[in-house]
Design a protein around this motif. Structure first.
Motif, PDB file in Angstrom:
ATOM      1  N   THR A 154       0.794  -1.116  -0.012  1.00 46.57           N
ATOM      2  CA  THR A 154      -0.018   0.114   0.074  1.00 46.57           C
ATOM      3  C   THR A 154       0.787   1.295   0.164  1.00 46.57           C
ATOM      4  O   THR A 154       0.559   2.211  -0.805  1.00 46.57           O
ATOM      5  N   PRO A 155       1.896   1.453   0.918  1.00 51.07           N
ATOM      6  CA  PRO A 155       2.518   2.700   0.947  1.00 51.07           C
ATOM      7  C   PRO A 155       3.317   2.901  -0.299  1.00 51.07           C
ATOM      8  O   PRO A 155       3.694   3.865  -1.039  1.00 51.07           O
ATOM      9  N   LEU A 156       3.806   1.729  -0.991  1.00 49.89           N
ATOM     10  CA  LEU A 156       4.621   1.713  -2.199  1.00 49.89           C
ATOM     11  C   LEU A 156       3.686   2.336  -3.365  1.00 49.89           C
ATOM     12  O   LEU A 156       3.955   3.084  -4.278  1.00 49.89           O
ATOM     13  N   ILE A 157       2.483   1.821  -3.335  1.00 51.93           N
ATOM     14  CA  ILE A 157       1.728   2.044  -4.580  1.00 51.93           C
ATOM     15  C   ILE A 157       1.159   3.593  -4.401  1.00 51.93           C
ATOM     16  O   ILE A 157       1.177   4.299  -5.515  1.00 51.93           O
ATOM     17  N   TYR A 158       0.833   4.073  -2.950  1.00 45.17           N
ATOM     18  CA  TYR A 158       0.575   5.468  -2.961  1.00 45.17           C
ATOM     19  C   TYR A 158       1.763   6.217  -3.272  1.00 45.17           C
ATOM     20  O   TYR A 158       1.423   7.185  -3.862  1.00 45.17           O
ATOM     21  N   PHE A 159       2.928   5.801  -3.043  1.00 45.59           N
ATOM     22  CA  PHE A 159       3.845   6.715  -3.310  1.00 45.59           C
ATOM     23  C   PHE A 159       4.172   6.913  -4.976  1.00 45.59           C
ATOM     24  O   PHE A 159       4.381   7.977  -5.419  1.00 45.59           O
ATOM     25  N   ALA A 160       4.169   5.692  -5.451  1.00 51.38           N
ATOM     26  CA  ALA A 160       4.006   5.690  -6.750  1.00 51.38           C
ATOM     27  C   ALA A 160       3.119   6.641  -7.594  1.00 51.38           C
ATOM     28  O   ALA A 160       3.218   7.337  -8.600  1.00 51.38           O
ATOM     29  N   ALA A 161       1.842   6.136  -6.978  1.00 51.90           N
ATOM     30  CA  ALA A 161       0.739   6.884  -7.696  1.00 51.90           C
ATOM     31  C   ALA A 161       0.819   8.522  -7.521  1.00 51.90           C
ATOM     32  O   ALA A 161       0.408   9.010  -8.342  1.00 51.90           O
ATOM     33  N   ASN A 162       1.297   8.811  -6.326  1.00 53.21           N
ATOM     34  CA  ASN A 162       1.657  10.187  -6.114  1.00 53.21           C
ATOM     35  C   ASN A 162       2.547  10.820  -7.065  1.00 53.21           C
ATOM     36  O   ASN A 162       2.331  11.838  -7.829  1.00 53.21           O
ATOM     37  N   LEU A 163       3.697   9.978  -7.309  1.00 51.76           N
ATOM     38  CA  LEU A 163       4.693  10.710  -8.329  1.00 51.76           C
ATOM     39  C   LEU A 163       3.955  10.628  -9.575  1.00 51.76           C
ATOM     40  O   LEU A 163       4.299  11.615 -10.411  1.00 51.76           O
ATOM     41  N   TRP A 164       3.312   9.683 -10.113  1.00 48.87           N
ATOM     42  CA  TRP A 164       2.660   9.481 -11.082  1.00 48.87           C
ATOM     43  C   TRP A 164       1.452  10.676 -11.565  1.00 48.87           C
ATOM     44  O   TRP A 164       1.727  11.350 -12.549  1.00 48.87           O
ATOM     45  N   SER A 165       0.930  11.129 -10.412  1.00 47.45           N
ATOM     46  CA  SER A 165      -0.252  11.976 -10.856  1.00 47.45           C
ATOM     47  C   SER A 165       0.601  13.318 -10.811  1.00 47.45           C
ATOM     48  O   SER A 165      -0.137  14.335 -11.122  1.00 47.45           O
ATOM     49  N   GLU A 166       1.775  13.480 -10.071  1.00 47.25           N
ATOM     50  CA  GLU A 166       2.350  14.793 -10.489  1.00 47.25           C
ATOM     51  C   GLU A 166       2.946  14.961 -11.828  1.00 47.25           C
ATOM     52  O   GLU A 166       3.226  15.944 -12.153  1.00 47.25           O
ATOM     53  N   ALA A 167       3.554  13.814 -12.446  1.00 50.94           N
ATOM     54  CA  ALA A 167       3.936  13.877 -13.695  1.00 50.94           C
ATOM     55  C   ALA A 167       2.758  14.164 -14.832  1.00 50.94           C
ATOM     56  O   ALA A 167       2.934  14.369 -15.711  1.00 50.94           O
ATOM     57  N   HIS A 168       1.627  13.446 -14.328  1.00 50.98           N
ATOM     58  CA  HIS A 168       0.410  13.571 -15.217  1.00 50.98           C
ATOM     59  C   HIS A 168      -0.739  14.236 -14.446  1.00 50.98           C
ATOM     60  O   HIS A 168      -1.516  13.247 -13.960  1.00 50.98           O
ATOM     61  N   PRO A 169      -0.785  15.423 -14.301  1.00 50.14           N
ATOM     62  CA  PRO A 169      -1.832  15.996 -13.488  1.00 50.14           C
ATOM     63  C   PRO A 169      -3.197  15.356 -13.699  1.00 50.14           C
ATOM     64  O   PRO A 169      -3.700  15.640 -15.003  1.00 50.14           O
ATOM     65  N   PRO A 170      -4.032  15.266 -12.948  1.00 54.86           N
ATOM     66  CA  PRO A 170      -5.374  14.704 -13.172  1.00 54.86           C
ATOM     67  C   PRO A 170      -6.326  15.634 -13.742  1.00 54.86           C
ATOM     68  O   PRO A 170      -6.425  17.080 -13.497  1.00 54.86           O
ATOM     69  N   ILE A 171      -6.924  15.438 -14.688  1.00 57.92           N
ATOM     70  CA  ILE A 171      -7.914  16.428 -15.219  1.00 57.92           C
ATOM     71  C   ILE A 171      -9.256  16.651 -14.403  1.00 57.92           C
ATOM     72  O   ILE A 171     -10.118  15.779 -14.235  1.00 57.92           O
TER      73      ILE A 171
END
Lengths: 224, 224
Positions: A154-171
């Protein structure tokens, strides 16, 4: 004795649920920015919190099962996983319904959403795994490991998803896209808290029933 | 220490020797991976140029699907011939068995990528010959083999494992998928080590956490 507790829990959750519905749909003021749709918060947020709590309960009882090898913890794990999944389903559906009017999209790549969905999928496979494995101690042991892996991930997924959404800002476009906070008065906080207590009591009631069922199943299996 | 390394080498060598004779695993990973790349290339119209992030997404989805098929295949051989029982009976500790299988699967995935990657480069017109890209692939391969071997060992006796294994594996490796897709996309855009480091760190952390966890519970995984 156990029947009395069960009935008390049922009565209690029924009364609380009626009061909760009154508070959500009649008593609490409508939020100015989002309008009536914001009322879904009083169901979505408590249900999400309790489903996450259920997942923690599954992981903790799985660790305790591996450590103590006591059947009690295994039964708690499977019961909490199933009820947690039920709450998770309500969380996802209510979240989708809430997102469309306030964000302008049904779903977005925001970190919390991605983490919740992936965790949901891991626990769906946990339950499938339990059903597909031959009954016995080996299946319980392996299920416990999978539950711990889910919690560990869980923490790894959250960290990765956070980095990912910084790179691709959600619309997100709707009325809630600028202002993240959905609470603007104390009344709203009170209703949210009451709703959390209500759904918690209902969770405990369901968990108890599911635990009893699991107990009966394992007694039946040991007798045959 | 020397004995442990020798045992790991021997288990990996055994797997490679079997593979050299029947070529089951490498053929299934590279064949399946290539087919998925072909299907995507038809779906996205080969002639037109794709964005780097879409191409990276296609590449890593194909490799992750193909890897789990191959790892499943490598454990199917063990379960068909009951050879895992023999390994468990051998006078070596269980974490050595796990590490030996991880090394074997890592080599299978890496060799298969040597087939998949050139086909990807030809069809989608991206350059894959850079140190950054090779590092990205190797780190992801370690993650795939660590988690894949863990789940394949857990599900060796489960019914419908062909369905369950990907269902468990794919959500769990989301952090590696996110970081590999993002890193690959950046490499295709010509970015250097500085931009990539955060994604590589994430993959290394993921690999270490799962490797240590798997070694820690290897006694429970391969319990008699």
């Amino acid at each position: 004795m156990s029947n009395i507790i069960k009935n008390k829990l049922l009565t209690c959750s029924a009364i609380f649920m009626f009061i909760n519905l009154y508070l959500i749909f009649i008593w609490v003021p409508t939020e100015a920015n989002q309008g009536a749709i914001q009322r879904i918060l009083y169901i979505h947020v408590p249900v999400s919190q309790i489903s996450m709590l259920a997942i923690i309960l599954v992981a903790v009882s799985s660790v305790l099962f591996l450590w103590k090898r006591n059947q009690f913890w295994d039964k708690i794990a499977i019961s909490a996983a199933e009820i947690g999944l039920l709450y998770g389903t309500i969380m996802l559906l209510s979240g989708i319904l809430w997102a469309k009017p306030v964000w302008g999209v049904w779903w977005t790549g925001e970190a919390k959403l991605t983490t919740a969905l992936i965790l949901y999928l891991i626990y769906v496979s946990y339950i499938m795994f339990r059903n597909y494995f031959p009954t016995g101690s080996q299946g319980q042991r392996i299920a416990a490991i999978i539950a711990i892996i889910g919690a560990l991930d869980t923490p790894l997924i959250y960290f990765a998803a956070n980095l990912w959404s910084e790179a691709h800002p959600p619309i997100v476009l709707g009325p809630a896209s600028e202002n993240d906070s959905s609470f603007s008065s104390n009344d709203m906080r009170i209703v949210w808290l009451f709703s959390t207590i209500t759904f918690m009591i209902f969770f405990v009631y369901l968990l108890r029933i599911r635990y009893k069922l699991q107990d009966t199943i394992s007694k039946y299996l040991t007798n045959t | 220490m020397k004995n442990s390394l020798l045992s790991i080498y021997n288990i990996a060598k055994k797997d490679l020797l079997i593979e050299l004779r029947n070529k089951d695993v490498i053929l299934s990973i590279s064949g399946f991976g290539t087919i998925i790349i072909f299907i995507f290339s038809f779906a996205f119209d080969v002639g037109s140029s794709l964005s780097s992030s879409t191409a990276a997404g296609i590449l890593w989805s194909s490799i992750s699907f193909a890897s789990i098929t191959g790892i499943n295949r490598s454990f199917m051989l063990e379960s068909e011939n009951d050879t895992l029982e023999a390994l468990i009976m051998a006078p070596i500790s269980r974490d050595i068995i796990y590490l030996g299988k991880v090394v074997g699967n890592f080599i299978f995935i890496t060799i298969s990528e040597m087939v998949i990657l050139p086909i990807f480069a030809i069809l989608f017109n991206f350059s894959i010959l850079s140190l950054e890209f090779i590092t990205c692939c190797l780190l992801a391969n370690i993650g795939f083999s660590v988690v894949g071997t863990l789940f394949a060992s857990l599900s060796i006796k489960v019914r419908a494992r062909e369905v369950l294994l990907p269902m468990l594996f794919l959500p769990c490796i989301i952090p590696i998928l996110f970081s590999s897709i993002e890193a690959t996309s950046m490499i295709f855009q010509g970015k250097g080590w500085n931009d990539l480091s955060i994604w590589f760190q994430l993959t290394v952390a993921f690999n270490l956490i799962f490797l240590i966890f798997s070694l820690f519970i290897s006694n429970v995984i391969y319990e008699d």
